[in-house]
Scaffold this motif. Structure first.
Motif, mmCIF file in Angstrom:
data_model
loop_
_atom_site.group_PDB
_atom_site.id
_atom_site.type_symbol
_atom_site.label_atom_id
_atom_site.label_comp_id
_atom_site.label_asym_id
_atom_site.label_seq_id
_atom_site.Cartn_x
_atom_site.Cartn_y
_atom_site.Cartn_z
ATOM 1 N N ARG A 34 0.854 -1.189 0.000
ATOM 2 C CA ARG A 34 0.000 0.000 0.000
ATOM 3 C C ARG A 34 0.890 1.239 0.000
ATOM 4 N NH1 ARG A 34 -4.847 2.322 0.899
ATOM 5 N NH2 ARG A 34 -5.046 3.975 2.464
ATOM 6 N N ILE A 35 0.746 2.064 -1.007
ATOM 7 C CA ILE A 35 1.540 3.284 -1.155
ATOM 8 C C ILE A 35 0.698 4.467 -0.692
ATOM 9 C CG2 ILE A 35 2.732 4.778 -2.790
ATOM 10 C CD1 ILE A 35 3.044 2.269 -4.589
ATOM 11 N N VAL A 36 1.266 5.271 0.185
ATOM 12 C CA VAL A 36 0.532 6.406 0.737
ATOM 13 C C VAL A 36 1.348 7.686 0.569
ATOM 14 C CG1 VAL A 36 -0.441 7.453 2.833
ATOM 15 C CG2 VAL A 36 -0.685 4.984 2.433
ATOM 16 N N HIS A 37 0.694 8.684 0.013
ATOM 17 C CA HIS A 37 1.279 10.034 -0.017
ATOM 18 C C HIS A 37 0.324 10.944 0.737
ATOM 19 C CE1 HIS A 37 3.225 13.714 -1.311
ATOM 20 N NE2 HIS A 37 2.038 14.171 -1.680
ATOM 21 N N ALA A 38 0.833 11.613 1.757
ATOM 22 C CA ALA A 38 0.016 12.515 2.562
ATOM 23 C C ALA A 38 0.634 13.902 2.539
ATOM 24 C CB ALA A 38 -0.097 12.005 3.996
ATOM 25 N N SER A 39 -0.198 14.880 2.327
ATOM 26 C CA SER A 39 0.290 16.259 2.288
ATOM 27 C C SER A 39 -0.862 17.212 2.526
ATOM 28 C CB SER A 39 0.934 16.559 0.927
ATOM 29 O OG SER A 39 1.304 17.921 0.841
ATOM 30 N N LEU A 40 -0.610 18.246 3.292
ATOM 31 C CA LEU A 40 -1.603 19.296 3.485
ATOM 32 C C LEU A 40 -1.452 20.288 2.343
ATOM 33 C CD1 LEU A 40 -1.199 19.790 7.336
ATOM 34 C CD2 LEU A 40 -3.073 18.648 6.149
ATOM 35 N N TRP A 41 -1.870 19.856 1.144
ATOM 36 C CA TRP A 41 -1.554 20.660 -0.040
ATOM 37 C C TRP A 41 -2.274 22.011 -0.057
ATOM 38 C CZ3 TRP A 41 -3.725 15.659 -1.273
ATOM 39 C CH2 TRP A 41 -5.114 15.686 -1.432
ATOM 40 N N LEU A 76 8.935 -3.705 -10.075
ATOM 41 C CA LEU A 76 9.885 -4.383 -9.198
ATOM 42 C C LEU A 76 9.372 -5.734 -8.736
ATOM 43 C CD1 LEU A 76 10.951 -1.320 -7.012
ATOM 44 C CD2 LEU A 76 12.381 -2.527 -8.662
ATOM 45 N N GLY A 77 8.052 -5.854 -8.613
ATOM 46 C CA GLY A 77 7.473 -7.108 -8.117
ATOM 47 C C GLY A 77 6.315 -7.556 -8.967
ATOM 48 N N PRO A 78 6.574 -8.196 -10.103
ATOM 49 C CA PRO A 78 5.488 -8.684 -10.953
ATOM 50 C C PRO A 78 4.545 -9.590 -10.158
ATOM 51 C CG PRO A 78 7.602 -8.867 -12.077
ATOM 52 C CD PRO A 78 7.903 -8.499 -10.646
ATOM 53 N N GLY A 79 3.259 -9.358 -10.289
ATOM 54 C CA GLY A 79 2.289 -10.148 -9.535
ATOM 55 C C GLY A 79 1.969 -9.566 -8.171
ATOM 56 N N LEU A 80 2.682 -8.522 -7.782
ATOM 57 C CA LEU A 80 2.464 -7.890 -6.495
ATOM 58 C C LEU A 80 1.157 -7.098 -6.519
ATOM 59 C CD1 LEU A 80 3.806 -7.279 -3.710
ATOM 60 C CD2 LEU A 80 4.820 -5.265 -4.777
ATOM 61 N N THR A 81 0.352 -7.258 -5.496
ATOM 62 C CA THR A 81 -0.874 -6.474 -5.359
ATOM 63 C C THR A 81 -0.519 -5.106 -4.797
ATOM 64 O OG1 THR A 81 -2.224 -8.449 -4.968
ATOM 65 C CG2 THR A 81 -3.141 -6.330 -4.278
ATOM 66 N N VAL A 82 -0.792 -4.068 -5.568
ATOM 67 C CA VAL A 82 -0.392 -2.714 -5.174
ATOM 68 C C VAL A 82 -1.600 -1.797 -5.186
ATOM 69 C CG1 VAL A 82 1.131 -0.767 -5.650
ATOM 70 C CG2 VAL A 82 1.874 -3.084 -6.235
ATOM 71 N N THR A 83 -1.798 -1.082 -4.092
ATOM 72 C CA THR A 83 -2.800 -0.024 -4.033
ATOM 73 C C THR A 83 -2.092 1.271 -3.650
ATOM 74 O OG1 THR A 83 -3.307 -0.494 -1.706
ATOM 75 C CG2 THR A 83 -4.646 -1.598 -3.371
ATOM 76 N N ALA A 84 -2.724 2.384 -3.970
ATOM 77 C CA ALA A 84 -2.122 3.678 -3.674
ATOM 78 C C ALA A 84 -3.203 4.649 -3.240
ATOM 79 C CB ALA A 84 -1.368 4.216 -4.890
ATOM 80 N N ASP A 85 -2.817 5.574 -2.362
ATOM 81 C CA ASP A 85 -3.787 6.509 -1.831
ATOM 82 C C ASP A 85 -3.134 7.863 -1.597
ATOM 83 O OD1 ASP A 85 -6.217 7.403 -0.851
ATOM 84 O OD2 ASP A 85 -5.815 6.735 1.195
ATOM 85 N N VAL A 86 -3.879 8.906 -1.877
ATOM 86 C CA VAL A 86 -3.453 10.271 -1.579
ATOM 87 C C VAL A 86 -4.328 10.791 -0.446
ATOM 88 C CG1 VAL A 86 -3.273 12.625 -2.453
ATOM 89 C CG2 VAL A 86 -2.691 10.699 -3.940
ATOM 90 N N GLN A 87 -3.706 11.284 0.602
ATOM 91 C CA GLN A 87 -4.461 11.760 1.752
ATOM 92 C C GLN A 87 -4.116 13.219 2.052
ATOM 93 O OE1 GLN A 87 -4.156 9.136 5.139
ATOM 94 N NE2 GLN A 87 -4.261 7.289 3.873
ATOM 95 N N PRO A 88 -5.116 14.096 2.088
ATOM 96 C CA PRO A 88 -4.873 15.499 2.412
ATOM 97 C C PRO A 88 -4.724 15.682 3.918
ATOM 98 C CG PRO A 88 -7.203 15.164 2.028
ATOM 99 C CD PRO A 88 -6.531 13.836 1.774
ATOM 100 N N GLU A 89 -3.614 15.174 4.438
ATOM 101 C CA GLU A 89 -3.434 15.120 5.880
ATOM 102 C C GLU A 89 -1.959 15.260 6.202
ATOM 103 O OE1 GLU A 89 -4.939 12.249 9.591
ATOM 104 O OE2 GLU A 89 -5.070 11.560 7.522
ATOM 105 N N ASP A 90 -1.681 15.604 7.445
ATOM 106 C CA ASP A 90 -0.298 15.640 7.897
ATOM 107 C C ASP A 90 0.331 14.257 7.722
ATOM 108 O OD1 ASP A 90 1.988 16.771 9.686
ATOM 109 O OD2 ASP A 90 1.356 14.921 10.691
ATOM 110 N N PRO A 91 1.543 14.152 7.158
ATOM 111 C CA PRO A 91 2.131 12.833 6.884
ATOM 112 C C PRO A 91 2.248 11.939 8.114
ATOM 113 C CG PRO A 91 3.342 14.535 5.717
ATOM 114 C CD PRO A 91 2.373 15.243 6.613
ATOM 115 N N VAL A 92 2.658 12.502 9.248
ATOM 116 C CA VAL A 92 2.798 11.680 10.452
ATOM 117 C C VAL A 92 1.447 11.138 10.887
ATOM 118 C CG1 VAL A 92 3.441 11.675 12.880
ATOM 119 C CG2 VAL A 92 4.882 12.854 11.226
ATOM 120 N N ALA A 93 0.440 12.000 10.954
ATOM 121 C CA ALA A 93 -0.892 11.566 11.369
ATOM 122 C C ALA A 93 -1.436 10.496 10.426
ATOM 123 C CB ALA A 93 -1.834 12.761 11.424
#
Length: 294
Positions: A34-41, A76-93
């Protein structure tokens, strides 16, 4: 339910190293990524020309960032289950929230930050203090692909039974079909007479023997039946704990340390040893909460 390996990305070189490491870990363990990018853009709105009048520019750029990260991980990982999410939030939180339902959270030692000379960024340190699952900090100075040695190093604390950090380290060594190096560091109080550590009856010999016995007892409790299939090496050394663990972890896949108990809502207490590991270890460092798995 298989909990995912969560990785925080921000487009920096350090986060790409973390992404590569996390993808390899997820593929090896058969877990989703699970890939997460968080930023208070919204704080940046107006700094760049708008690409879409309906949405902030930073939101659009963030979506492109995670899309690129997802494609990189799949390559990098053929067959790997990958999800991604963008969150408008402080990265630590955001990542602390993710840690409630994650096998581990992976971050780079530092990402985009104001102080370029810092070895470990504020996000990594804050997560190590507050995460509810193991957090792995991948140093920027290592290559993107983890070593192939399968060597996992763990520090053995004063606890009488195997801590979650020790159990996690054994599991990591088993997943790599590798070896576990259990390091018990001891020191002789300054007020006691100094003599050769192997001289029978001397204070130093007594401390060394107690450290050996403690290590053996913890490892016996860890694998009572001797069935884990992992080769376990014992290392009993005298000196500063942070120095000896860093030396033992040279060339390892992973260095594992524990935390203190949680202090209410403020998280764990990371002592000077853990801070030194995060700043100076040349391999990825896993910080495992002492409440993990309990």
């Amino acid at each position: 339910m298989r909990l995912p390996v969560v990785v925080g990305v921000d487009g920096s070189e350090g986060s790409l190293h973390a992404l590569d490491w996390a993808a390899a870990e997820a593929a090896r363990s058969g877990l989703p990524l699970r890939i997460v990018h968080a930023s208070l853009w919204e704080r940046y709105e107006g700094l760049h020309p708008a690409l879409d009048a309906e949405r902030p520019t930073e939101e659009i750029l963030a979506e492109r960032l995670v899309a690129d990260a997802r494609e990189r991980a799949r390559g990098l990982g053929p067959g790997l289950t990958v999800t991604a999410d963008v969150q408008p939030e402080d990265p630590v939180a955001a990542l602390v929230g993710e840690s409630h339902e994650a096998a581990m959270v992976v971050v780079g030692s530092r990402g985009h930050g104001r102080i370029a000379g810092m070895l470990v960024g504020s996000v990594s340190l804050a997560l190590a203090n507050r995460s509810h699952c193991p957090i792995v900090v991948v140093p920027a100075r290592m290559s993107g692909t983890p070593p192939r040695s399968g060597r996992v190093v763990v520090g053995i604390s004063d606890a009488a039974t195997p801590t979650p950090a020790v159990v996690f380290a054994l599991d990591q060594a088993a997943a790599r079909h590798g070896e576990l190096v259990a390091v018990r560091v001891w020191r002789c109080p300054a007020h006691e007479a100094m003599s050769h550590p192997l001289l029978a009856g001397s204070p130093t010999a007594s401390h060394h023997r107690q450290a050996e016995e403690h290590l053996e007892d913890v490892l016996t409790r860890l694998d009572r039946n001797g069935s884990c299939g992992v080769v376990i090496h014992r290392s009993v050394v005298r000196g500063p704990t942070h120095q000896k663990l860093i030396e033992a972890a040279a060339g390892a896949d992973l260095l594992v340390v524990g935390t203190g108990r949680r202090h209410g809502r403020h998280g764990h207490h990371l002592g000077p040893v853990n801070h030194a590991m995060l700043h100076y270890a040349s391999c990825p460092v896993a910080v495992v909460p002492d409440t993990y798995g309990t």
